[in-house]
Design an enzyme around this catalytic site. Structure first.
Site, PDB file in Angstrom:
ATOM      1  N   CYS A  60      -9.311  -1.705   3.494  1.00 55.12           N
ATOM      2  CA  CYS A  60      -8.528  -0.551   3.053  1.00 55.12           C
ATOM      3  C   CYS A  60      -8.945  -0.110   1.643  1.00 55.12           C
ATOM      4  CB  CYS A  60      -7.038  -0.852   3.155  1.00 55.12           C
ATOM      5  SG  CYS A  60      -6.017   0.637   3.180  1.00 55.12           S
ATOM      6  N   PHE A  61      -8.126  -0.355   0.633  1.00 48.58           N
ATOM      7  CA  PHE A  61      -8.492  -0.006  -0.734  1.00 48.58           C
ATOM      8  C   PHE A  61      -9.787  -0.718  -1.131  1.00 48.58           C
ATOM      9  CE2 PHE A  61      -7.227   0.259  -5.418  1.00 48.58           C
ATOM     10  CZ  PHE A  61      -7.373   1.633  -5.483  1.00 48.58           C
ATOM     11  N   SER A  73       0.819  -1.216   0.000  1.00 51.21           N
ATOM     12  CA  SER A  73       0.000   0.000   0.000  1.00 51.21           C
ATOM     13  C   SER A  73       0.848   1.260   0.000  1.00 51.21           C
ATOM     14  CB  SER A  73      -0.917   0.020   1.228  1.00 51.21           C
ATOM     15  OG  SER A  73      -1.806  -1.065   1.228  1.00 51.21           O
ATOM     16  N   GLY A 105      -4.214  -1.728  -0.912  1.00 48.75           N
ATOM     17  CA  GLY A 105      -3.353  -1.405  -2.043  1.00 48.75           C
ATOM     18  C   GLY A 105      -3.166   0.085  -2.197  1.00 48.75           C
ATOM     19  N   ASN A 160      -3.478   2.543   7.020  1.00 51.98           N
ATOM     20  CA  ASN A 160      -2.601   3.073   5.983  1.00 51.98           C
ATOM     21  C   ASN A 160      -3.462   3.488   4.801  1.00 51.98           C
ATOM     22  OD1 ASN A 160      -0.659   3.771   4.130  1.00 51.98           O
ATOM     23  ND2 ASN A 160      -0.048   1.668   3.679  1.00 51.98           N
ATOM     24  N   GLU A 201      -5.702  -7.460   9.979  1.00 51.14           N
ATOM     25  CA  GLU A 201      -4.583  -8.392  10.134  1.00 51.14           C
ATOM     26  C   GLU A 201      -3.512  -7.818  11.049  1.00 51.14           C
ATOM     27  OE1 GLU A 201      -2.921  -5.559   7.306  1.00 51.14           O
ATOM     28  OE2 GLU A 201      -4.904  -6.467   7.528  1.00 51.14           O
ATOM     29  N   PHE A 236      -7.097   8.048   1.217  1.00 50.06           N
ATOM     30  CA  PHE A 236      -8.405   8.345   0.650  1.00 50.06           C
ATOM     31  C   PHE A 236      -9.477   7.770   1.565  1.00 50.06           C
ATOM     32  CE2 PHE A 236      -5.475   8.457  -2.854  1.00 50.06           C
ATOM     33  CZ  PHE A 236      -5.921   9.494  -3.665  1.00 50.06           C
ATOM     34  N   GLY A 280      -2.784   3.855  -4.410  1.00 45.53           N
ATOM     35  CA  GLY A 280      -3.428   4.552  -5.511  1.00 45.53           C
ATOM     36  C   GLY A 280      -4.755   5.187  -5.147  1.00 45.53           C
ATOM     37  N   HIS A 322      -6.818  -2.125   8.937  1.00 46.04           N
ATOM     38  CA  HIS A 322      -6.180  -3.423   8.696  1.00 46.04           C
ATOM     39  C   HIS A 322      -6.409  -4.375   9.863  1.00 46.04           C
ATOM     40  CE1 HIS A 322      -3.634  -2.473   5.086  1.00 46.04           C
ATOM     41  NE2 HIS A 322      -3.991  -1.254   5.472  1.00 46.04           N
ATOM     42  N   GLN A 362     -12.779   1.282  -0.062  1.00 46.44           N
ATOM     43  CA  GLN A 362     -13.050   2.406  -0.957  1.00 46.44           C
ATOM     44  C   GLN A 362     -13.707   1.933  -2.253  1.00 46.44           C
ATOM     45  OE1 GLN A 362      -9.113   4.042  -1.319  1.00 46.44           O
ATOM     46  NE2 GLN A 362      -8.920   4.257   0.897  1.00 46.44           N
TER      47      GLN A 362
END
Length: 385
Positions: A262-263, A52, A234, A304, A356, A307, A236, A354, A266
């Site tokens: 996370c990503f 990420s 991830g 982490n 994990e 966005f 971006g 996260h 979104q």
């Protein structure tokens, strides 16, 4: 084990013209990226190997870094992904019995340009007030480049907003990790930058984990006969990942159980028809408080992300894309940012942080159990239909 620290010059240059002179750390040369800060006092190996962080220059707010070295057991992926690394006081001695090499040597091996010996607290406070921004580390001979030339190079670097970095971090071909718990079935994991700890947690819940390339199609997902689909963390901008959103909508249309982190959170938001936006300086570290609205419990969690999803925090609302009722399931207590989504009419949920927690607290590890239970319940419903 000792680390031979460089005395060569280095400079950190931010796009607003701010400069911090220090010493070269890791590989020498020039690197560019979005400068962000991570607040964890431990777990730097997991941070460095978290995909990420691709495209980002990571500043550690903890002043002393590197004392436990690097080992072959804790990496979260196949390499160090950060674009650059900023520390105040790198350790000259590696004192952990598990260490295989020094942090400095690992940075050199993976070609990561860093800087040490600067006031990281001052840089952090600047970013907290001005927001995350592009930056560059120039070390060794590149530290002597003209000031105007260094600033021009930084300002010509791409912004994080609008970047799709999934192809850079994803696997090229499917990788399978067999279940270590009582087997439930095949799980399709879209690799947008997945961490090894996530794979291990999913396998321990009984899933044969099929880690799929980020460009897989819905036909490719169907081919493994999955009981559920998972979207990973991830790097971006989620607004630049239209193909992944379209794929997720196909998954939701088939009523396959879905979990994203996370990503993945979104992208679920965008698949449901919600917007996303860039945070001023993001959430990064292992000490972020989050409220689980379902239980009323406050969890300390690992984050982490730069966005976030734009959604009403209270009550439920209709998905603009026709997936029924949705609610915000988790809320960040520092700034009231959406930290989780739950669909009420289809089997889908996600969290922005996260569970994990590598490195970090394990308060949110129950989410993997919640996912397993949702998949089993969906299987039972299908059998009885």
């Amino acid at each position: 084990m000792t680390a031979l620290l460089s005395k060569d010059p280095a400079v950190l240059v931010l796009e607003d013209g701010t400069r911090h002179a220090g010493r070269a750390y890791g590989a020498h040369g020039t690197t560019l990226g979005e400068v962000v800060f991570a607040t964890g006092m431990t777990g730097y190996q997991e941070t460095l190997t978290d995909p990420s962080y691709a495209g980002q220059i990571v500043l550690q707010t903890a002043p002393h870094i590197g004392n436990t070295g690097m080992n072959g057991e804790d990496p979260e992926s196949r390499r160090i992904w950060v674009a650059g690394y900023i520390v105040r006081d790198p350790s000259r001695v590696v004192s952990n019995w598990r260490a295989d090499e020094s942090l400095d040597d690992a940075l050199v091996t993976d070609g990561v340009v860093g800087i040490s010996g600067i006031d990281t607290r001052a840089v952090t406070r600047h970013i907290r007030s001005a927001g995350s921004m592009r930056g560059g580390i120039f070390s060794g001979a590149d530290a002597a480049l003209p000031v105007d030339e260094q600033l021009r190079i930084v300002r010509e670097a791409p912004q994080m907003a609008g970047q799709n970095l999934s192809a850079a971090v994803s696997v090229a071909a499917t990788e399978v990790t067999p279940a270590t718990g009582e087997r439930i079935g095949n799980l399709a994991v879209l690799d947008l930058g997945v961490k090894q700890a996530t794979i291990d947690n999913l396998a321990a819940r009984g899933f044969d984990v099929h880690v799929l390339p980020q460009d897989v199609t819905i036909e490719g997902i169907r081919a493994i006969d999955p009981v559920a689909v998972f979207y990973s963390n991830g790097p971006g901008d989620p607004a630049a990942s239209g193909d992944h959103v379209a794929l997720l909508r196909a998954v939701l249309d088939e009523r396959l159980p879905f979990f994203g982190i996370c990503f993945g959170n979104q992208l679920l938001g965008r698949a449901l028809g919600l917007g996303t936006y860039k945070l001023p300086f993001g959430h990064r570290g292992i000490n972020q408080p989050v409220l689980d609205k379902q239980t009323g419990r406050v969890e300390i969690t690992a984050h982490n992300h730069g966005f976030a999803v734009d959604a009403p925090l209270e009550g439920s609302f209709d998905s603009p894309n026709g997936y029924g009722a949705v609610e915000v399931s988790h809320i960040g207590l520092n700034d009231r940012v959406v930290e989780g989504l739950r669909a009420l009419d289809i089997p889908a949920f996600s969290v922005q942080y996260h569970p994990e927690a590598a490195a970090g607290p394990h308060d949110a590890n129950y989410l993997f159990d919640r996912f397993r239970d949702m998949v089993i319940a969906t299987q039972e419903t299908t059998k009885n239909a």
